[in-house]
Write an enzyme that holds these catalytic residues in place. Structure first.
Site, PDB file in Angstrom:
ATOM      1  N   GLN A  96       0.901  -1.211  -0.007  1.00  0.00           N
ATOM      2  CA  GLN A  96       0.304   0.014  -0.169  1.00  0.00           C
ATOM      3  C   GLN A  96       0.964   1.020  -0.062  1.00  0.00           C
ATOM      4  OE1 GLN A  96      -2.753   0.199   3.318  1.00  0.00           O
ATOM      5  NE2 GLN A  96      -3.965   1.986   2.383  1.00  0.00           N
ATOM      6  N   VAL A  98      -1.001   4.553  -0.798  1.00  0.00           N
ATOM      7  CA  VAL A  98      -1.481   5.650  -0.709  1.00  0.00           C
ATOM      8  C   VAL A  98      -2.541   5.195   0.536  1.00  0.00           C
ATOM      9  CG1 VAL A  98      -3.680   7.166  -1.587  1.00  0.00           C
ATOM     10  CG2 VAL A  98      -1.601   6.526  -2.825  1.00  0.00           C
ATOM     11  N   HIS A 102      -8.604   1.793  -0.662  1.00  0.00           N
ATOM     12  CA  HIS A 102      -9.114   1.728  -2.144  1.00  0.00           C
ATOM     13  C   HIS A 102      -8.986   0.430  -2.630  1.00  0.00           C
ATOM     14  CE1 HIS A 102      -4.752   2.453  -1.878  1.00  0.00           C
ATOM     15  NE2 HIS A 102      -4.441   1.770  -3.000  1.00  0.00           N
TER      16      HIS A 102
HETATM   17  P1  AMP Z   1      -1.513   1.012  -3.440  1.00  0.00           P
HETATM   18  O1  AMP Z   1      -0.088   0.887  -3.855  1.00  0.00           O
HETATM   19  O2  AMP Z   1      -2.463  -0.096  -3.361  1.00  0.00           O
HETATM   20  O3  AMP Z   1      -1.493   2.315  -2.310  1.00  0.00           O
HETATM   21  O4  AMP Z   1      -2.030   2.004  -4.917  1.00  0.00           O
HETATM   22  C1  AMP Z   1      -2.331   3.382  -5.047  1.00  0.00           C
HETATM   23  C2  AMP Z   1      -2.508   3.503  -6.355  1.00  0.00           C
HETATM   24  O5  AMP Z   1      -2.771   4.833  -6.571  1.00  0.00           O
HETATM   25  C3  AMP Z   1      -1.368   3.315  -7.372  1.00  0.00           C
HETATM   26  O6  AMP Z   1      -1.661   2.333  -8.399  1.00  0.00           O
HETATM   27  C4  AMP Z   1      -1.405   4.808  -7.972  1.00  0.00           C
HETATM   28  O7  AMP Z   1      -0.711   4.712  -9.388  1.00  0.00           O
HETATM   29  C5  AMP Z   1      -2.490   5.419  -7.836  1.00  0.00           C
HETATM   30  N1  AMP Z   1      -2.356   6.848  -7.423  1.00  0.00           N
HETATM   31  C6  AMP Z   1      -1.576   7.340  -6.850  1.00  0.00           C
HETATM   32  N2  AMP Z   1      -1.776   8.816  -7.058  1.00  0.00           N
HETATM   33  C7  AMP Z   1      -2.874   9.155  -7.828  1.00  0.00           C
HETATM   34  C8  AMP Z   1      -3.430   9.953  -8.333  1.00  0.00           C
HETATM   35  N3  AMP Z   1      -3.267  11.326  -7.976  1.00  0.00           N
HETATM   36  N4  AMP Z   1      -4.541   9.703  -9.049  1.00  0.00           N
HETATM   37  C9  AMP Z   1      -4.872   8.632  -9.410  1.00  0.00           C
HETATM   38  N5  AMP Z   1      -4.416   7.571  -8.786  1.00  0.00           N
HETATM   39  C10 AMP Z   1      -3.298   7.606  -8.323  1.00  0.00           C
END
Ligand code: AMP
Length: 130
Positions: A96, A98, A102
């Site tokens: 993770q 972000v 999600h």
């Molecule tokens: P995770 O690694 O599961 O936390 O996934 C986070 C996801 O958020 C990744 O696939 C990123 O590419 C995506 N992400 C990060 N910043 C943004 C943004 N500003 N808009 C859309 N997607 C994003």
């Protein structure tokens, strides 16, 4: 760890950061991943602040999954995807990055990756020559 209201998805929810929104209702939002693993990579988030699956209210989680089902049908149709992987990561150790809960919707085609059961990071982006 306390929820960080300055994380990028919280900013998207407050319209302080841009996003290609594809679905929205009272409790959830879907938008395209800015660094897609494959074409059509979409994210679904609850609007309520929650860092991960351990902290989210179960009813909000249920609604988020309902939205995921709705958006998955749209992604499948829009990108002509024979398969869709649904992934949800909790904690940095799980990948993770972000810290607003999600769900990933990732179109899958036969042969596009070595291991279809691999995690979200196991996907080979279409535009990379590995
Ligand atoms: P995770 O690694 O599961 O936390 O996934 C986070 C996801 O958020 C990744 O696939 C990123 O590419 C995506 N992400 C990060 N910043 C943004 C943004 N500003 N808009 C859309 N997607 C994003």
């Amino acid at each position: 760890m306390a929820y960080d209201h300055e994380n990028i998805f919280a900013k998207i929810l407050r319209n302080e950061a841009p996003a290609a929104r594809v679905f929205e209702d009272e409790l959830s939002l879907a938008f395209m991943d800015v660094m897609p693993q494959v074409q059509g990579h979409t994210l679904v988030i609850p609007k309520a602040p929650a860092e991960n699956i351990h902290e989210i209210d179960p009813e909000i989680l249920g609604h988020t999954i309902q939205t995921t089902q709705t958006v998955a049908a749209a992604v499948k149709s829009a990108f002509d995807a024979p398969g869709i992987m649904i992934a949800q990561l909790n904690g940095a150790s799980a990948g993770q990055t972000v810290f607003h809960c999600h769900v990933h919707l990732i179109p899958r085609r036969k042969g596009d990756i070595e291991n279809p059961r691999g995690g979200v990071r196991g996907i080979i982006p279409e535009n990379k020559d590995y």
